[in-house]
Design an enzyme around this catalytic site. Structure first.
Site, short mmCIF file in Angstrom:
data_model
loop_
_atom_site.label_atom_id
_atom_site.label_comp_id
_atom_site.label_asym_id
_atom_site.label_seq_id
_atom_site.Cartn_x
_atom_site.Cartn_y
_atom_site.Cartn_z
N ASN A 177 0.86 -1.20 -0.08
CA ASN A 177 0.10 -0.04 -0.17
C ASN A 177 0.84 1.47 -0.05
OD1 ASN A 177 -2.11 -1.66 0.33
ND2 ASN A 177 -1.93 -1.58 2.62
N ASP A 191 10.12 1.88 1.58
CA ASP A 191 9.16 1.24 2.50
C ASP A 191 9.09 -0.11 2.80
OD1 ASP A 191 6.66 2.12 3.48
OD2 ASP A 191 5.47 1.27 1.62
#
Length: 296
Positions: free
Chosen positions: A133, A160
């Protein structure tokens, strides 16, 4: 500004307005609209009984990203805030950011290495292993983001990193956690972009070293300068790095790049002037790591 893992988010308009009005430091945000995602879910359920990984970029689409990121940018402009928007994944969002050098900008943007690498066409092979996401989207989005790195609309490239176990990923789409292990191979993915002419070495150095230090105000790092801490990576551009789950160093034991051979090889890594990795021997565990310091 959007739930990802768990419900750690702020979406209430009054709370967000106060954050953007009063924050004394850089505001850094994940932007996806929960309301748009809910609308997408309700609409898609009219034509199917359950979701698969192929639905991920439809549920978390460009509208969900743009609704949130444009809201954040509007708040930053309203209050003259310092804003950095994490992991941009859509061509649509790029219109929100100005091209050019990072210094002097109030509003900046970031892309992640996996969104520069994978597209929706990889879901068939990788499945939940590349569920993240914001979602991996389409080739047109990926190509536009790579171009935005070169123009300076994208200021920083990051990872991330989210090392969920392989077993956690081997479940139905709805139950699989979002996130990928990325740190080990992040730089190698970028050097492949260099190898194939999509980016330059200068692009990579600027977006992964110089600009993060400038934007976050990290003291004495990010540049090769006398008096700075010696954080270096030595790369052999004439050697390859084949990737398997077994030869990854991640504690979770797998890599989303398994099966690919990168066109370069990391030979050594220094942190604070000390060698912490050498490709001729296992990972070196002793380290003189220290907290970062910031000029603020």
């Amino acid at each position: 500004m959007g739930a990802s893992t768990g419900d750690l988010l702020v979406e209430h308009p009054e709370a967000l307005d106060k954050i953007f009005r009063d924050s004394p430091v850089l505001i850094v945000t994940h932007c996806e609209s929960g309301a748009v995602i809910a609308e997408n879910k309700a609409r898609l359920l009219e034509t199917r009984s359950k979701f698969t990984i192929d639905d991920h970029p439809l549920l978390r689409d460009d509208k969900a990203c743009y609704a949130s990121s444009s809201y954040a940018v509007d708040l930053a402009k309203k209050h003259q805030s310092q804003l950095h928007v994490l992991h941009i994944t859509t061509e649509k969002e790029l219109s929100l950011f100005e091209a050019g050098p990072v210094a002097g900008k109030n509003i900046t943007a970031e892309a992640c290495v996996h969104h520069l690498w994978f597209t929706n066409q990889d879901y068939a092979e990788k499945g939940n292993l590349i569920k993240c996401n914001p979602a991996v989207k389409y080739q047109s989005d990926r190509d536009a983001i790579i171009e935005a790195i070169k123009t300076g609309q994208i200021d920083i490239i990051a990872t991330d990193h989210a090392p969920h176990t392989f077993e956690e990923k081997q479940v139905e789409y709805d139950k699989a956690p979002a996130g990928l292990p990325l740190v080990q191979h992040a730089l190698l993915t970028l050097m492949d972009h260099v190898h194939y002419g999509r980016l330059s070495v200068s692009d990579v150095v600027e977006k992964t070293a110089h600009n993060p230090a400038i934007r976050y105000g990290v003291e004495s790092r990010g540049f090769i300068r006398e008096g700075y801490y010696a954080d270096f990576v030595l790369i052999d551009c004439d050697s390859v790095t084949p990737v398997t789950h077994e030869n990854s160093f991640y504690h979770c034991g797998w890599s989303p790049f398994a099966g690919h051979s990168f066109a370069s090889r990391i030979k050594r890594t220094w942190v604070n002037g000390q060698i912490v990795f050498d490709d001729t021997q296992p990972l070196l565990v002793d380290s003189n790591a220290m907290p970062l310091s910031f000029s603020r």
